[in-house]
Design a protein around this motif. Structure first.
Motif, PDB file in Angstrom:
ATOM      1  N   ALA A   1      -7.984   6.927  -0.900  1.00 47.21           N
ATOM      2  CA  ALA A   1      -8.500   7.709   0.225  1.00 47.21           C
ATOM      3  C   ALA A   1      -7.741   9.020   0.304  1.00 47.21           C
TER       4      ALA A   1
ATOM      5  N   TYR B   1      -7.041  12.512   2.735  1.00 46.63           N
ATOM      6  CA  TYR B   1      -7.094  13.079   4.085  1.00 46.63           C
ATOM      7  C   TYR B   1      -6.579  14.512   4.044  1.00 46.63           C
TER       8      TYR B   1
ATOM      9  N   GLY C   1      -3.206   6.152  -0.287  1.00 51.09           N
ATOM     10  CA  GLY C   1      -3.686   7.194   0.607  1.00 51.09           C
ATOM     11  C   GLY C   1      -2.981   8.499   0.304  1.00 51.09           C
TER      12      GLY C   1
ATOM     13  N   VAL D   1       1.249   5.542   0.583  1.00 53.17           N
ATOM     14  CA  VAL D   1       0.693   6.760   1.171  1.00 53.17           C
ATOM     15  C   VAL D   1       1.676   7.907   0.922  1.00 53.17           C
TER      16      VAL D   1
ATOM     17  N   PHE E   1      -9.271   1.677   6.028  1.00 52.95           N
ATOM     18  CA  PHE E   1      -9.210   1.787   4.568  1.00 52.95           C
ATOM     19  C   PHE E   1      -8.272   0.732   3.975  1.00 52.95           C
TER      20      PHE E   1
ATOM     21  N   ARG F   1      -3.686  -0.175  -2.301  1.00 48.28           N
ATOM     22  CA  ARG F   1      -4.397   0.993  -1.811  1.00 48.28           C
ATOM     23  C   ARG F   1      -3.476   2.213  -1.921  1.00 48.28           C
TER      24      ARG F   1
ATOM     25  N   HIS G   1      -1.151  13.936   9.395  1.00 53.05           N
ATOM     26  CA  HIS G   1      -0.514  12.696   9.852  1.00 53.05           C
ATOM     27  C   HIS G   1       0.286  12.917  11.128  1.00 53.05           C
TER      28      HIS G   1
ATOM     29  N   ASP H   1       0.857  -1.179   0.000  1.00 50.05           N
ATOM     30  CA  ASP H   1       0.000   0.000   0.000  1.00 50.05           C
ATOM     31  C   ASP H   1       0.894   1.231   0.000  1.00 50.05           C
TER      32      ASP H   1
ATOM     33  N   LEU I   1      -7.223   5.251   8.447  1.00 50.78           N
ATOM     34  CA  LEU I   1      -6.358   4.733   7.397  1.00 50.78           C
ATOM     35  C   LEU I   1      -6.251   3.217   7.475  1.00 50.78           C
TER      36      LEU I   1
END
Length: 351
Positions: free
Chosen positions: A230, A232, A131, A107, A282, A129, A268, A105, A279
């Motif tokens: 996602a 944020y 983020g 981010v 998700f 994923r 964060h 994933d 998170l």
């Protein structure tokens, strides 16, 4: 597996861009085996240490978490390189392959969000994923000082005096809840030879007077499938407007969005107690892939107005603002840093 003890270690590996430093957080019990690792990409003038609140929370939930210092940042090398988003993405993809992360994933924060989206086009493995935390590339607006710095070149001109001092002052203004030691560390890193050159080139390629050049839609059309996504954001963001979190719905369907009322540009760090569990849900729960909206395209595909000529603005800024910057006989050593200037890194050690 929840609330485990967490181990953090620092590593260095030589890649095409020189030495790349990263930190790795993992559950002490099993090292994160059995769950997808999480790759974290920091933003402009920051370092992997920006994740030192979120990463342990992810690792305590059973994840292996890795976060690099981008080239030109932190403890990584400062090569004579283009520092475009695509170049950064290529280096990050090379690093991911070196770690043999087949499934993971991803981010990204701020400028690191733009890089994260571009990494997907490099296909270093299967990205399950994505983020995006206060990410660049969802809209065009960005803080005026960054636009002026991008077109004037003043960062390199003022670098010998102001890089470290400016970093220290900047984090005080922008927030992020950095303590005094973290501010001093980031100021030292950004005062290293070559940092000003990296920052100046990055800004010049990523931003102009109209704002951000690269948009999510410039990348999304190149992907065979967009992973579940996602977003944020902190409502008090002074760098990139929080409304970009809602704007993504104009381009993509099926994106999870969460905004934090009391956070700024660093949710964060400022809202980790709320962001981390959101998170993790998700990352763990079944999610549909994001989908392109019919007819959606990048906003700068049809310019609304013409920018001021960069060369003219640069001449004006140098003539008007140069007297305000105390010049020294020493040239910006960032332009001529040799491999010896980059120093050597120790073997892996605890963070």
């Amino acid at each position: 597996m929840k609330n485990m003890s967490v181990t953090c270690r620092s590593h260095v590996r030589v890649l095409s861009a020189g030495e790349v430093h990263w930190q790795e957080w993992s559950p002490s019990r099993n090292g994160g085996e059995g769950q997808r690792p999480v790759v974290l990409v920091h933003g402009l003038s920051d370092s992997c240490r920006t994740w030192n609140r979120l990463a342990p929370a992810l690792a305590a939930a059973g994840r292996r978490v890795v976060a690099l210092d981008l080239p030109g940042h932190g403890d990584s090398a400062r090569p004579d390189a283009p520092y475009t988003v695509a170049w950064y993405a290529g280096v990050v993809a090379e690093w991911i392959r070196a770690l043999r992360l087949g499934d993971f994933d991803l981010v990204g924060h701020s400028f690191g969000g733009s890089i994260a989206m571009c990494v997907a086009t490099e296909r270093p493995g299967r990205i399950h994923r994505v983020g995006l935390v206060a990410a660049g590339g969802i809209g065009t607006e960005v803080a005026l000082p960054l636009r002026l710095a991008a077109v004037t070149g003043l960062i390199e001109m003022a670098a010998p005096v102001l890089m470290g001092v400016g970093t220290h002052a900047g984090v005080l203004v922008l927030g992020g809840d950095f303590n005094a030691e973290e501010r001093r560390h980031l100021a030292r890193m950004n005062a290293r030879p070559g940092t000003a050159r990296a920052l100046s080139r990055t800004l010049r390629h990523a931003i102009d007077l109209r704002g951000q050049r690269l948009h999510l839609m410039d990348i999304a059309h190149r992907l065979p499938e967009i992973p579940p996504l996602a977003v944020y954001w902190g409502e008090r963001d002074q760098v990139i407007p929080a409304r970009h979190a809602a704007d993504i719905d104009r381009y993509l369907e099926g994106v999870a969005v969460r905004r934090f009322a009391k956070a700024g540009h660093y949710p964060h760090r400022e809202a980790v107690a709320d962001l981390a569990p959101d998170l993790l849900r998700f990352l763990d729960e079944p999610r549909p892939a994001a989908r392109l909206r019919a007819g959606a395209r990048a906003p700068r595909a049809s310019p609304r107005w013409q920018p001021w000529p960069d060369a003219a603005v640069r001449r004006w800024a140098r003539s008007s603002l140069s007297p305000l910057v105390r010049q020294t006989p020493q040239q910006d050593i960032g332009d001529s840093a040799s491999p010896a200037d980059l120093g050597s890194r120790p073997p892996p050690v605890p963070c």
